[in-house]
Enzyme design. Sequence first.
Site, PDB file in Angstrom:
ATOM      1  N   HIS A 305     -23.576 -47.794   6.377  1.00 59.45           N
ATOM      2  CA  HIS A 305     -22.633 -46.739   6.738  1.00 59.45           C
ATOM      3  C   HIS A 305     -22.504 -45.774   5.570  1.00 59.45           C
ATOM      4  O   HIS A 305     -22.537 -46.192   4.418  1.00 59.45           O
ATOM      5  CB  HIS A 305     -21.254 -47.342   7.060  1.00 59.45           C
ATOM      6  CG  HIS A 305     -20.383 -46.404   7.821  1.00 59.45           C
ATOM      7  ND1 HIS A 305     -19.600 -45.459   7.199  1.00 59.45           N
ATOM      8  CD2 HIS A 305     -20.213 -46.247   9.152  1.00 59.45           C
ATOM      9  CE1 HIS A 305     -18.981 -44.771   8.135  1.00 59.45           C
ATOM     10  NE2 HIS A 305     -19.325 -45.215   9.316  1.00 59.45           N
ATOM     11  N   ASP A 362     -21.285 -50.588  15.413  1.00 62.35           N
ATOM     12  CA  ASP A 362     -22.250 -50.680  16.504  1.00 62.35           C
ATOM     13  C   ASP A 362     -22.976 -52.017  16.574  1.00 62.35           C
ATOM     14  O   ASP A 362     -23.700 -52.279  17.530  1.00 62.35           O
ATOM     15  CB  ASP A 362     -23.308 -49.569  16.367  1.00 62.35           C
ATOM     16  CG  ASP A 362     -22.714 -48.208  16.687  1.00 62.35           C
ATOM     17  OD1 ASP A 362     -21.845 -48.154  17.559  1.00 62.35           O
ATOM     18  OD2 ASP A 362     -23.126 -47.225  16.051  1.00 62.35           O
TER      19      ASP A 362
HETATM   20  N1  ACO Z   1     -31.632 -50.771   7.411  1.00 60.83           N
HETATM   21  C1  ACO Z   1     -32.426 -50.789   6.325  1.00 60.83           C
HETATM   22  N2  ACO Z   1     -32.231 -50.030   5.236  1.00 60.83           N
HETATM   23  C2  ACO Z   1     -31.191 -49.204   5.250  1.00 60.83           C
HETATM   24  C3  ACO Z   1     -30.312 -49.131   6.340  1.00 60.83           C
HETATM   25  C4  ACO Z   1     -30.567 -49.967   7.438  1.00 60.83           C
HETATM   26  N3  ACO Z   1     -29.777 -49.951   8.517  1.00 60.83           N
HETATM   27  N4  ACO Z   1     -29.358 -48.213   6.089  1.00 60.83           N
HETATM   28  C5  ACO Z   1     -29.634 -47.709   4.878  1.00 60.83           C
HETATM   29  N5  ACO Z   1     -30.737 -48.327   4.371  1.00 60.83           N
HETATM   30  C6  ACO Z   1     -31.309 -48.118   3.040  1.00 60.83           C
HETATM   31  C7  ACO Z   1     -32.104 -46.822   2.979  1.00 60.83           C
HETATM   32  O1  ACO Z   1     -33.454 -47.042   3.315  1.00 60.83           O
HETATM   33  C8  ACO Z   1     -31.894 -46.417   1.545  1.00 60.83           C
HETATM   34  O2  ACO Z   1     -32.734 -47.229   0.755  1.00 60.83           O
HETATM   35  P1  ACO Z   1     -33.426 -46.642  -0.593  1.00 60.83           P
HETATM   36  O3  ACO Z   1     -32.308 -46.395  -1.550  1.00 60.83           O
HETATM   37  O4  ACO Z   1     -34.392 -47.686  -1.014  1.00 60.83           O
HETATM   38  O5  ACO Z   1     -34.121 -45.359  -0.168  1.00 60.83           O
HETATM   39  C9  ACO Z   1     -30.457 -46.848   1.239  1.00 60.83           C
HETATM   40  O6  ACO Z   1     -30.227 -47.958   2.124  1.00 60.83           O
HETATM   41  C10 ACO Z   1     -29.429 -45.758   1.475  1.00 60.83           C
HETATM   42  O7  ACO Z   1     -29.602 -45.290   2.816  1.00 60.83           O
HETATM   43  P2  ACO Z   1     -29.282 -43.825   3.296  1.00 60.83           P
HETATM   44  O8  ACO Z   1     -30.019 -43.609   4.569  1.00 60.83           O
HETATM   45  O9  ACO Z   1     -29.513 -42.870   2.151  1.00 60.83           O
HETATM   46  O10 ACO Z   1     -27.715 -43.939   3.532  1.00 60.83           O
HETATM   47  P3  ACO Z   1     -26.859 -42.906   4.341  1.00 60.83           P
HETATM   48  O11 ACO Z   1     -25.477 -43.052   3.874  1.00 60.83           O
HETATM   49  O12 ACO Z   1     -27.470 -41.551   4.297  1.00 60.83           O
HETATM   50  O13 ACO Z   1     -27.031 -43.432   5.848  1.00 60.83           O
HETATM   51  C11 ACO Z   1     -26.703 -44.559   7.881  1.00 60.83           C
HETATM   52  C12 ACO Z   1     -26.067 -44.127   6.550  1.00 60.83           C
HETATM   53  C13 ACO Z   1     -27.334 -43.354   8.557  1.00 60.83           C
HETATM   54  C14 ACO Z   1     -25.624 -45.114   8.798  1.00 60.83           C
HETATM   55  C15 ACO Z   1     -27.786 -45.648   7.590  1.00 60.83           C
HETATM   56  O14 ACO Z   1     -27.178 -46.764   6.968  1.00 60.83           O
HETATM   57  C16 ACO Z   1     -28.540 -46.079   8.849  1.00 60.83           C
HETATM   58  O15 ACO Z   1     -29.511 -45.433   9.223  1.00 60.83           O
HETATM   59  N6  ACO Z   1     -28.110 -47.192   9.511  1.00 60.83           N
HETATM   60  C17 ACO Z   1     -28.731 -47.617  10.760  1.00 60.83           C
HETATM   61  C18 ACO Z   1     -28.241 -46.766  11.923  1.00 60.83           C
HETATM   62  C19 ACO Z   1     -26.822 -47.091  12.304  1.00 60.83           C
HETATM   63  O16 ACO Z   1     -26.436 -48.260  12.445  1.00 60.83           O
HETATM   64  N7  ACO Z   1     -26.032 -46.036  12.499  1.00 60.83           N
HETATM   65  C20 ACO Z   1     -24.630 -46.167  12.945  1.00 60.83           C
HETATM   66  C21 ACO Z   1     -23.713 -45.830  11.809  1.00 60.83           C
HETATM   67  S1  ACO Z   1     -22.020 -46.073  12.286  1.00 60.83           S
HETATM   68  C22 ACO Z   1     -21.762 -44.735  13.289  1.00 60.83           C
HETATM   69  O17 ACO Z   1     -22.230 -43.661  13.107  1.00 60.83           O
HETATM   70  C23 ACO Z   1     -20.879 -44.965  14.426  1.00 60.83           C
END
Ligand code: ACO
Length: 426
Positions: A305, A362
């Site tokens: 998140h 979720d």
């Molecule tokens: N699975 C694996 N790796 C992940 C995940 C995940 N679900 N989420 C983040 N990471 C990793 C990224 O690859 C990144 O790694 P790195 O530093 O090696 O490059 C690091 O964690 C940071 O991730 P970002 O994408 O930069 O974090 P951001 O805050 O931009 O994204 C998000 C948040 C979009 C929710 C992300 O965690 C994600 O894609 N999760 C999966 C989708 C999801 O469940 N979305 C619902 C969110 S809740 C909502 O909106 C109601």
Amino acid sequence: MAESAEIIMDGKSFKFPVIVGTENEKAIDISKLRDETGYITYDPGYKNTGATKSEITFLDGENGILHYRGYPIEQLASTSSFLEVAYLLIYGNLPNSAELDSFTVRINKRSLVHEDMKIILDGFPSYAHPMGVLSSLVCSMTAFYPESLDSNPSDEDMDLHIIRLLAKMPTMVAWSYRKSKGMPFNYPKNSLDYCSNFLQMMFAHPTESYNVDPVVSDALNKLLILHADHEQNCSTSTVRIVGSSQASLYGSVSAGINALWGPLHGGANQEVIEMLDEIKTSGMTVESFIEKVKKKEVRLMGFGHRVYKNFDPRAKIIKVACDQILNKLGVNDPVLDIAKALEEAALKDTYFVDRKLYPNVDFYSGIIYRALGIPVNMFTVMFALGRLPGWIAQWKELRANKEPIGRPRQIYTGSTKRDFTVIAKR
Ligand code: ACO
């Protein structure tokens, strides 16, 4: 605590005030930055940018705290009805019983949609994704109520648009589903509460009697409350930015529905169940799936998140509710065990620990929706139904505060000084 921030640029010092919120979050007020220095800030994804001051929702991602108008989400989810929470978000206080009665009556009175909406629904193929259908139906309300386009509505008119949207959304959601099934539409029943009425519009069969199972309507009530607002997330920021151009409530919320649809936001609840089903049917082990995630071949949907870096309080409540609801309904969904095993494996793994990745709202919600009989492609639509009061409250606040049109700047990195005469001669 600092009272101002000093920025030194090109040998000159500039001071900017610090502002502090009621829960002690701190910000540097850079609203005069460009005027005074000629510089702007660069913050992709707005990770450090506060776009507004808001009195609606407080979220502390480090400590897993979520409050609506000062009330902890745990209390609201265990004791309130969804309409009480909607009233709280939109009007600022929990309603007393007279206020709740009058709010409920006003909503019930407007729950029918214009019959011509059926013609719009007929234009969609039955395989259309219900999120696309819902956003179109919500936007079509601008046509049925053209007065909603008034850019400067009276408080009374604005309130009428709000009540209409809250009232008609369950009907539009249920009808999108019935359309996809080729089933006749069910009309709202004012004798039922908001959630039970929605369920009968979704599931009642014309040739059989339908009694709403209180376990199902209570579960739905809880899920809708947990989704009702979440401060300046992607879809809410969309609603606010569209509303800032003085677009109508219906147009702004329709845009929010589309923002919610994406798999990184509300669309994740559908993706989670698809991911769990895929793990189940492929026979893949939880360990090998986690390895794929760590190699960045796939994301663990429902994890991570932007703001919660400890735990998502909504996910905690939903996980407990998931066990209880499936037990009460006598549903045994094998993907629940897979989800729990994935969570356990991830929470022990340094990849997830180092990146502060925890289950979000979720991760378990789809398992409950499926147990309630909601089809997978309707999961994000259910999220939209829950988020509606939050979008409305945020839109109303933006309009009440007369916030300026949202318009970020950019750092241009394209070509410069290209010679047009060269191309013109060819
Ligand atoms: N699975 C694996 N790796 C992940 C995940 C995940 N679900 N989420 C983040 N990471 C990793 C990224 O690859 C990144 O790694 P790195 O530093 O090696 O490059 C690091 O964690 C940071 O991730 P970002 O994408 O930069 O974090 P951001 O805050 O931009 O994204 C998000 C948040 C979009 C929710 C992300 O965690 C994600 O894609 N999760 C999966 C989708 C999801 O469940 N979305 C619902 C969110 S809740 C909502 O909106 C109601």
